[in-house]
Design a protein around this motif. Structure first.
Motif, PDB file in Angstrom:
ATOM      1  N   UNK A  13      -4.742  26.745 -16.760  1.00  0.00           N
ATOM      2  CA  UNK A  13      -5.144  26.894 -18.156  1.00  0.00           C
ATOM      3  C   UNK A  13      -4.922  25.631 -18.997  1.00  0.00           C
ATOM      4  N   UNK A  14      -3.661  25.163 -19.000  1.00  0.00           N
ATOM      5  CA  UNK A  14      -3.292  24.124 -19.970  1.00  0.00           C
ATOM      6  C   UNK A  14      -3.134  22.724 -19.435  1.00  0.00           C
ATOM      7  N   UNK A  15      -2.775  22.631 -18.197  1.00  0.00           N
ATOM      8  CA  UNK A  15      -2.420  21.295 -17.733  1.00  0.00           C
ATOM      9  C   UNK A  15      -2.517  21.190 -16.223  1.00  0.00           C
ATOM     10  N   UNK A  16      -2.672  19.957 -15.771  1.00  0.00           N
ATOM     11  CA  UNK A  16      -2.679  19.700 -14.339  1.00  0.00           C
ATOM     12  C   UNK A  16      -2.249  18.283 -14.064  1.00  0.00           C
ATOM     13  N   UNK A  17      -1.709  18.092 -12.878  1.00  0.00           N
ATOM     14  CA  UNK A  17      -1.198  16.794 -12.493  1.00  0.00           C
ATOM     15  C   UNK A  17      -1.587  16.579 -11.029  1.00  0.00           C
ATOM     16  N   UNK A  18      -2.461  15.611 -10.819  1.00  0.00           N
ATOM     17  CA  UNK A  18      -2.974  15.405  -9.469  1.00  0.00           C
ATOM     18  C   UNK A  18      -2.586  14.028  -8.963  1.00  0.00           C
ATOM     19  N   UNK A  28      -4.784  13.817  -1.156  1.00  0.00           N
ATOM     20  CA  UNK A  28      -5.072  14.011  -2.582  1.00  0.00           C
ATOM     21  C   UNK A  28      -4.996  15.491  -2.901  1.00  0.00           C
ATOM     22  N   UNK A  29      -4.740  15.775  -4.133  1.00  0.00           N
ATOM     23  CA  UNK A  29      -4.705  17.170  -4.554  1.00  0.00           C
ATOM     24  C   UNK A  29      -3.800  17.350  -5.759  1.00  0.00           C
ATOM     25  N   UNK A  30      -3.895  18.548  -6.330  1.00  0.00           N
ATOM     26  CA  UNK A  30      -3.080  18.884  -7.490  1.00  0.00           C
ATOM     27  C   UNK A  30      -1.653  19.148  -7.041  1.00  0.00           C
TER      28      UNK A  30
END
Ligand code: 6A9
Length: 762
Positions: free
Chosen positions: A97-102, A89-91
């Motif tokens: 700042x604006x966005x992330x997808x994990x 698991x992880x990003x």
């Protein structure tokens, strides 16, 4: 009596310095809070959750469990736990700042937790989180998703409930103003339930949820049993008074695959055209994702350097997990000094910081942070300035910064009490100066910022330079070693950061530590540059001469070169003839239990001498580039570095020579070897960086340095990448025999410096 009174008063004045902030303007001005970083995934320890950077925040979090569990046990996932045994698991991407997808790979399904923020209004704007589930393995698997909202302080939260479903919340908090949350009904819902009740703490949310689950049946044809939430639950205190409802949980039981969205909208954001759901969410997320790829290549040029797509993804994950692990903590440290019998509270403060490891060490560590910011400052200078500012604002009037930041109750629940209290004599390497210097060199720090941090850095340097001195001129000593213990094979030096790395066997005030000397020489050099940059000429002159004095290779050799072992070394009261033995606790009592203690096995016992341990500590004059490029000692260092019987392995430089008596030895019965052979990435980064340095300036060993640079860099990248592919993680350490990851994982603190080794940004 008068004298005694004066003495007591003086002592009192001295003692309160422990928790008195440095008398200088703060770097972080609370009224100028940067709104683009107000909301974030700042609950580092959770698989997924958002909060704001305010002392008391609205908190959201995700929990889930499979409907069909493999062992019949109910295991709710919430905080990152190694014992959950998730394959990975992880990003994958996170811009800080604006966005992330994990991506979270569970036993027979995969969850993606994506979020996108949209700035607008006065309170940090909107965000949407989308949780997507994909099938993997068991085709009948179903997933129970629980998304909760709670608040630590005063908040007005009104649930919107429709047919056993929490469809949203309306709320107000002082820091967020008015807002609404929407939980649109996903397709393929088998079942829905909710919980609205009181929870005593944020860190007891999971217990509260578990205590309020009931067995329920699905309607319709399936007639399946499942666990559902209890709806509105009233809780009362001892006096029968109703406690305020501060926890709202929505549960969806879903067939795979699925997409679920949770939306937050700030009322002050009035120019919103459309809600951030469905295609609007997808489009904005994809736009950020493409921008992320572009910016990543601009910053690190990995494709241009010939790395393949998988390697680029690995590096992106390294950076993203460091950014996605950034947390926001609020509270006070427990501290102590020689004036106190009991620990006392430091002042309450905020800390915005990256963390070494989300499951194990989800909090700030002083010397780790300097390494973290080396990477982060290459990606986003503003984040680094903000983090470094928060850390420097923790300095007290003595010039001390506590090493480990265990702020607030939630953090304290995670740490054994021995580790909680921070002593004001204890240091930790001043690594924050590394990223500051790197930003100064790039000219990205404005003078206003430099002027704010300078008095703090000065106080910090001065604290080291007065409290950590050795007994001879120009020598230094780490405090905090336990001279009385009979349990440790070699008493630990936690303050140095290298914990159980062997030092003088019998701690004393007369020892001198070569790594600390080098940190001081190095810090003085950077201080001179920073002083220059802020136009503090006379300070610059002083730091420059301190740097020259401490870097004088003649003096360095005089106090730290062991001609016997041909290595740089600590000096102190030492014998290498020690071992752990079993001893009967009470010899006069039959059947008395045994305990493990350290025994000195030679008649002479310890005496003042060089410690002669070859490893990370002995490398410091080289690692911090104090060593003269023309010095024949550099050749010796490079030879030991490249020697497979000593420090060289196919996977990186090991922490301690294979031929050292303490190599891979336990420190106590229960304390496994840590910095006694394993490969650590922060020090390997410094080694690669130093090799690059010696390979790029003229000197007799330039070519040797160049060759070793190429091999070491390649070994590290190759092994860390293949371990990531094999195990799904970046690790705390790597085994020098097999290359396998060891210790806590994911560990995307300084191990993520592999990105800079790939990009060759030093
Ligand atoms: C113990 C654990 C459930 C040890 O990366 C952080 C630090 C480094 O600064 C240091 O150099 N790590 C290294 O030697 C991890 C320290 C963890 C101490 C906390 C309690 C309980 O967790």
């Amino acid at each position: 009596l008068l004298l005694f009174g004066a003495y007591k008063l003086w002592n009192y004045k001295l003692s309160t310095r422990l928790f008195t902030p440095l008398d200088a303007p703060l770097v972080i001005n609370k009224s100028e809070m940067e709104m683009s970083r107000f909301w974030g995934t700042y609950r580092s320890n959770l698989y997924f959750g958002l909060r704001t950077r305010s002392p008391k925040s609205l908190m959201t979090g995700l929990m889930w469990f499979p409907q069909l569990s493999q062992d019949g046990q109910l295991t709710i996932r919430h905080t990152c736990e190694q014992s959950d045994g998730l394959p990975k698991y992880g990003w994958l991407k996170h811009d800080g700042t604006n966005f992330g997808s994990q991506e979270i790979v569970d036993k027979d399904f995969v969850l993606n937790t994506d979020f996108v923020k949209r700035l607008g209004g006065d309170h940090g704007g909107d965000w949407t989180a989308r949780i997507s589930g994909k099938r993997m393995g068991n085709p009948r698997q179903m997933v129970s998703l629980l998304f909760y909202t709670t608040h630590e302080g005063e908040a007005q939260l009104q649930p919107v409930v429709h047919k056993n479903t929490l469809t949203g919340l309306r709320g107000y908090t002082p820091e967020l103003g008015s807002f609404t949350m929407h939980f649109p009904r996903p397709s393929k819902v088998l079942f829905s339930s909710f919980l609205a009740m009181h929870t005593p703490h944020v860190h007891s949310v999971k217990e509260t949820v578990m205590q309020n689950m009931r067995v329920a049946k699905t309607k319709g044809g399936q007639n399946m049993q499942l666990l559902a939430l209890a709806g509105h639950v009233t809780k009362r205190d001892q006096n029968g008074r109703e406690l305020p409802v501060n926890l709202f949980v929505q549960q969806w039981v879903l067939e795979l695959p699925f997409d679920v969205e949770f939306v937050f909208e700030s009322e002050s954001f009035t120019s919103r055209e459309e809600r951030l759901i469905g295609a609007a969410f997808t489009n904005l997320r994809d736009k950020h994702s493409t921008e992320f790829d572009k910016r990543f290549e601009e910053k690190f040029s990995l494709k241009a350097k010939g790395f393949g797509d998988d390697e680029v993804e690995f590096a992106q994950a390294g950076l993203s997990n460091m950014l996605g692990g950034i947390g926001y903590f609020y509270g006070s440290s427990k501290v102590i000094s020689r004036f106190f019998k009991e620990p006392t509270d430091y002042w309450e403060s905020a800390l915005y910081t990256a963390v070494p490891s989300r499951p194990f060490f989800p909090r700030g560590f002083l010397w780790d942070e300097g390494f973290h910011q080396l990477l982060i400052s290459q990606w986003d200078t503003d984040i680094s300035k903000d983090v470094i500012g928060h850390w420097l604002d923790l300095i007290n009037i003595e010039g001390w910064i506590p090493r480990e930041q265990i702020l607030g109750d939630e953090a304290r629940t995670k740490v054994p009490s021995d580790f909680v209290v921070q002593h004001n004599e204890n240091a930790n390497p001043p690594t924050l100066i590394l990223p500051i210097k790197s930003m100064v060199d790039k000219g990205v720090l404005d003078e206003g910022y430099l002027r704010k941090i300078f008095p703090r850095l000065k106080a910090w340097f001065n604290w080291f330079n007065t409290t950590q001195l050795g007994s001879l001129p120009s020598t230094y000593r780490w405090h905090g070693r336990d001279a009385k213990t009979d349990k440790e094979l070699n008493p630990k030096t936690l303050t140095s950061g290298l914990d159980d790395y062997p030092r003088a066997s019998h701690p004393s005030d007369d020892e001198r530590h070569v790594d600390l000397r080098c940190w001081m020489a190095f810090a003085a050099g950077l201080m001179a540059d920073i002083a220059e940059a802020v136009g503090e000429r006379s300070d610059a002159g002083l730091y420059k001469s301190t740097n020259q004095y401490l870097s004088d290779n003649g003096l360095l050799d005089k106090y730290h070169w062991s001609s016997e072992e041909e290595t740089y070394s600590d000096f102190g009261n030492h014998t290498k003839r020690v071992k752990l033995v079993q001893r009967v606790v009470n010899p006069n009592q039959p059947g008395s239990p045994k305990k493990t203690v350290r025994a000195v096995t030679s008649k002479q016992g310890p005496s003042p001498k060089y410690v002669n341990a070859v490893g990370y500590v002995s490398l410091f004059p080289f690692l911090l580039q104090i060593l003269d490029p023309a010095s024949p000692k550099l050749e010796k260092v490079l030879t030991q570095l490249r020697d497979p019987k000593k420090l060289w392995s196919n996977y990186g430089i090991r922490s301690l020579s294979k031929s050292d008596p303490v190599y891979k030895k336990h420190n106590t019965e229960h304390d496994a070897p840590y910095w006694r052979g394993a490969i650590w990435i922060n020090i390997n980064f410094l080694a690669v960086r130093a090799l690059n340095h010696y390979a790029s300036i003229s000197g007799p060993y330039r070519d040797t340095a160049k060759t070793i640079y190429t091999d070491l860099r390649q070994n590290l990248i190759k092994n860390m990448f293949s371990e990531y592919e094999r195990s799904g993680f970046i690790w705390e350490q790597y085994d020098d025999g097999t290359g396998h990851g060891k210790g806590s994982h994911p560990f995307t603190g300084w191990s993520s410096l592999v990105v800079l080794m790939m990009s060759e940004h030093f």
